[in-house]
Design a protein around this motif. Sequence first.
Motif, PDB file in Angstrom:
ATOM      1  N   LYS A  89      -1.239   6.746  12.985  1.00  0.00           N
ATOM      2  CA  LYS A  89      -1.263   6.641  11.526  1.00  0.00           C
ATOM      3  C   LYS A  89      -2.511   5.885  11.073  1.00  0.00           C
ATOM      4  N   SER A  92      -5.501   8.168  11.470  1.00  0.00           N
ATOM      5  CA  SER A  92      -5.472   9.208  10.451  1.00  0.00           C
ATOM      6  C   SER A  92      -5.897   8.659   9.088  1.00  0.00           C
ATOM      7  N   ASP A  93      -5.376   7.491   8.731  1.00  0.00           N
ATOM      8  CA  ASP A  93      -5.747   6.867   7.454  1.00  0.00           C
ATOM      9  C   ASP A  93      -7.237   6.533   7.414  1.00  0.00           C
ATOM     10  N   ARG A  94      -7.752   6.011   8.521  1.00  0.00           N
ATOM     11  CA  ARG A  94      -9.172   5.662   8.581  1.00  0.00           C
ATOM     12  C   ARG A  94     -10.033   6.905   8.415  1.00  0.00           C
ATOM     13  N   LYS A  95      -9.664   7.989   9.085  1.00  0.00           N
ATOM     14  CA  LYS A  95     -10.424   9.241   8.994  1.00  0.00           C
ATOM     15  C   LYS A  95     -10.390   9.783   7.563  1.00  0.00           C
ATOM     16  N   ARG A  96      -9.220   9.726   6.931  1.00  0.00           N
ATOM     17  CA  ARG A  96      -9.081  10.218   5.560  1.00  0.00           C
ATOM     18  C   ARG A  96      -9.947   9.396   4.610  1.00  0.00           C
ATOM     19  N   ARG A  97      -9.974   8.080   4.786  1.00  0.00           N
ATOM     20  CA  ARG A  97     -10.782   7.233   3.903  1.00  0.00           C
ATOM     21  C   ARG A  97     -12.272   7.500   4.078  1.00  0.00           C
ATOM     22  N   LEU A  99     -13.628  10.351   5.025  1.00  0.00           N
ATOM     23  CA  LEU A  99     -13.918  11.659   4.434  1.00  0.00           C
ATOM     24  C   LEU A  99     -13.937  11.609   2.908  1.00  0.00           C
ATOM     25  N   CYS A 100     -13.131  10.741   2.324  1.00  0.00           N
ATOM     26  CA  CYS A 100     -13.089  10.607   0.857  1.00  0.00           C
ATOM     27  C   CYS A 100     -14.224   9.735   0.332  1.00  0.00           C
ATOM     28  N   GLN A 102     -14.304   6.449   0.676  1.00  0.00           N
ATOM     29  CA  GLN A 102     -13.841   5.096   0.402  1.00  0.00           C
ATOM     30  C   GLN A 102     -14.406   4.098   1.402  1.00  0.00           C
TER      31      GLN A 102
END
Length: 111
Positions: A89, A92-97, A99-100, A102
């Motif tokens: 998790k 996944s959160d780090r990758k999403r941030r 890519l966005c 952030q």
Amino acid sequence: MHECCNYDDGNCILLDDGEECVCVQSISYSLLCKWFRCAILPLDEPLETALLFREELKRCVVCGQPFLPGSNRAKYCKPCAKKVHRRQKTASDRKRRVLCGQLEAKKPCIY
């Protein structure tokens, strides 16, 4: 040496009805008396799993301990599953941030 509280010199006190009754666990490695199943096994989950669910056991990918899977996809025992899920998790959160936008992607170190 038997540690059952109903074991007395090879006999089972619980099954004694005037005549001595041989303890089933002292004469067989595969039989478990009803008292042992009802009173002892529920208190010791690893022992219960090892004795009653031999064919259904899987080994944890992380620690190698045998465990009783909840589904055919299970790969981890409960303690390891929590740790692995938390790591996945976080990644996944780090990758999403990243890519966005952030979080900035790691910059190469310049000497």
